[in-house]
Write an enzyme that holds these catalytic residues in place. Structure first.
Site, short mmCIF file in Angstrom:
data_model
loop_
_atom_site.label_atom_id
_atom_site.label_comp_id
_atom_site.label_asym_id
_atom_site.label_seq_id
_atom_site.Cartn_x
_atom_site.Cartn_y
_atom_site.Cartn_z
N GLU A 116 0.86 -1.18 0.00
CA GLU A 116 0.00 0.00 0.00
C GLU A 116 0.90 1.22 0.00
OE1 GLU A 116 -2.97 0.32 3.15
OE2 GLU A 116 -2.53 2.47 3.31
N GLU A 121 -1.51 11.59 3.36
CA GLU A 121 -2.61 11.54 4.31
C GLU A 121 -2.39 12.63 5.36
OE1 GLU A 121 -2.91 7.64 6.00
OE2 GLU A 121 -0.75 7.36 6.06
#
Length: 488
Positions: A116, A121
């Site tokens: 991932e 973020e």
């Protein structure tokens, strides 16, 4: 020095009146992971207009729905790609308990076996910090990860005040994360195994959860995550596969197969090669001399070459617990076809993870009188035990130098001469030698790239020198340039 070039492979500029549902899955999902509190529904995502931009807008609200206190949206691209550069131009929300993210994830591989890649973020209670991360493991639902944080530069307000470009460059040797052209974090193979699994783009705003905690009395609703564009690129110009038919799209043409070596088409629903690269993969098994060889590939003496391949073991025909091996090798030859030596090693055995593609690499330097190389794979079955190994996406590349960031005259060192190149071309959209962040215009961000790398050289050694400052006229232009964002 050869600068990496990028070819656009997929993009969404969000200029259409509505979301392109051919390109995107807009999820309806009540329950998510990470103790998140939102209900994802398509109504929370739409095309909107802001500051002269047409954007994808994800809106998080505090409207209850079916036992959930909040509503938001999550989009997943139907396009997937292994390796390359991914860019997201966005303005993020900043308020307690809000978690906007732009990230990459395989569509069909159990998490986190295929990795991932979190491009960006943001925890809303820290308005001046964004982060990037990489997750991996060979055990489903249990993640190992590394991450890096990037703080807003001095003089810049919170990330929510403006649009910023968040990007990642992903290849076999590293995953490099960027904010506005600044490489703030890099993952290398000594830190984590680099995934070779194709990934899709995910855009979402989560509410609550472990990343930033839950909303409180200070949290502002509604809040919006505005995405100006998403772009994907593949590297060209300095990466050329020297092998013929390395993804076996043309069956096994160009390859010699012996023993139990079969060409199988990719079949996600069946028992064949499952997902993968191109149209086919090669299956090797059995006690016979099962080999896959490509011969007579031209090379240059004293150059370094990397042979890479993706290998996979499927659980329904596994070699787990056996003594079976798959070996990969390359052997160099002179002009009289005399062997000059070889490099090789085991790339799959009974201990590797099942049901996911794993990248394997072998690097060697061609002897000075080498003119060709043979590359190959051999399945070894010492105890007549069962199982098979799949091989796909095989490449042989010559190692070429990539220009230093900020080395605008390509002389191997970032120095005052590169500043002059930038100064002389400031504002240009045609003379792009000093386009350090690759946005198609020479602007203030390219000065920052040069400044951040000043004194670096191809040897990796930095010099203890003073950094030139721009003249007063350019300082005025720089001030304007910080506010300027160009759209292709």
């Amino acid at each position: 020095m050869l600068t990496a070039q990028w070819q656009l492979t997929w993009a969404d500029e969000f200029d259409a009146p509505s979301i392109n549902t051919t390109d995107w899955d807009v999820l309806t999902r009540r329950d998510s992971f990470n103790d998140e509190l939102q209900y994802y529904i398509p109504e929370q995502a739409a095309i909107a207009q802001t500051e002269g931009r047409s954007v994808l807008r994800i809106t998080a609200t505090d409207e209850p729905l079916d036992g959930k206190a909040y509503r938001s949206a999550r989009l997943e691209s139907n396009y997937s790609q292994a390796y390359g550069r991914f860019e997201v131009m966005a303005r993020i929300p900043t308020t307690k308990g809000i978690w906007p993210a732009a990230w990459l994830l395989p569509r069909d591989t159990p998490w986190p076996l295929g990795g991932e890649i979190d491009i960006m973020e943001h925890g809303g209670s820290r308005p001046n910090v964004v982060s990037s991360a990489y997750h991996w493991n060979n055990v489903p639902n249990f993640s190992q990860f590394v991450f890096g944080e990037y703080h807003a530069p001095a003089g810049q307000g919170p990330w929510a005040d403006d649009f910023h470009e968040y990007a990642v460059e992903w290849d076999t040797r590293a995953i490099r994360y960027f904010v506005d052209g600044v490489n703030h974090f890099t993952v290398t193979p000594d830190m984590a195994p680099i995934s070779s699994t194709p990934m899709s783009v995910i855009l979402n705003t989560a509410v609550g959860g472990f990343f930033d905690g839950n909303p409180d009395g200070t949290t502002q609703f509604p809040n919006t995550f505005d995405i100006d564009y998403v772009r994907a690129y593949q590297q060209t110009g300095n990466v050329t596969n020297l092998l013929t038919n390395g993804e076996f799209s043309n069956n096994s043409n160009g390859w010699l197969r012996t023993g139990n070596t079969f060409v199988e088409s990719h079949d996600p629903e069946g028992s064949h090669a499952f997902d993968g690269f191109g149209d086919h993969a090669i299956k090797l098994f059995g006690f016979a001399s099962s080999k896959l060889i490509q011969s007579g590939v031209s090379v240059t003496g004293d150059s370094e070459y990397t042979l890479s391949a993706n290998v996979r073991i499927n659980s329904n025909d596994s070699i787990t617990g056996t003594n079976n091996l798959l070996v990969m090798w390359m052997e160099f030859f002179d002009g009289n076809n005399n062997s000059l030596g070889s490099e090789g090693g085991v790339i799959a055995d009974g201990s590797i993870n099942n049901n996911t593609w794993l990248l394997r690499e072998l690097t060697g330097v061609a002897p000075s009188d080498a003119v060709s190389v043979n590359v190959g794979f051999e399945f070894i079955q010492p105890n007549n035990q069962g199982g098979a190994v799949w091989v796909d996406s095989v490449s042989l590349t010559e190692s070429l130098a990539i220009a230093l960031a900020g080395d605008y005259n390509n002389n191997g060192v970032v120095d005052a001469a590169d500043y002059t190149v930038w100064q002389d071309s400031f504002g240009s959209t045609t003379d792009l030698a000093a386009d350090g962040n690759g946005n198609g215009v020479i602007d203030a961000a390219d000065y920052t790239v040069w400044q951040d790398n000043f004194g670096q050289s191809a040897s990796g050694l930095g010099a203890n020198v003073n950094i030139p400052e721009p003249g007063s006229a350019l300082l005025l232009l720089l001030g304007a340039g910080v506010l300027y964002r160009r759209r292709a």
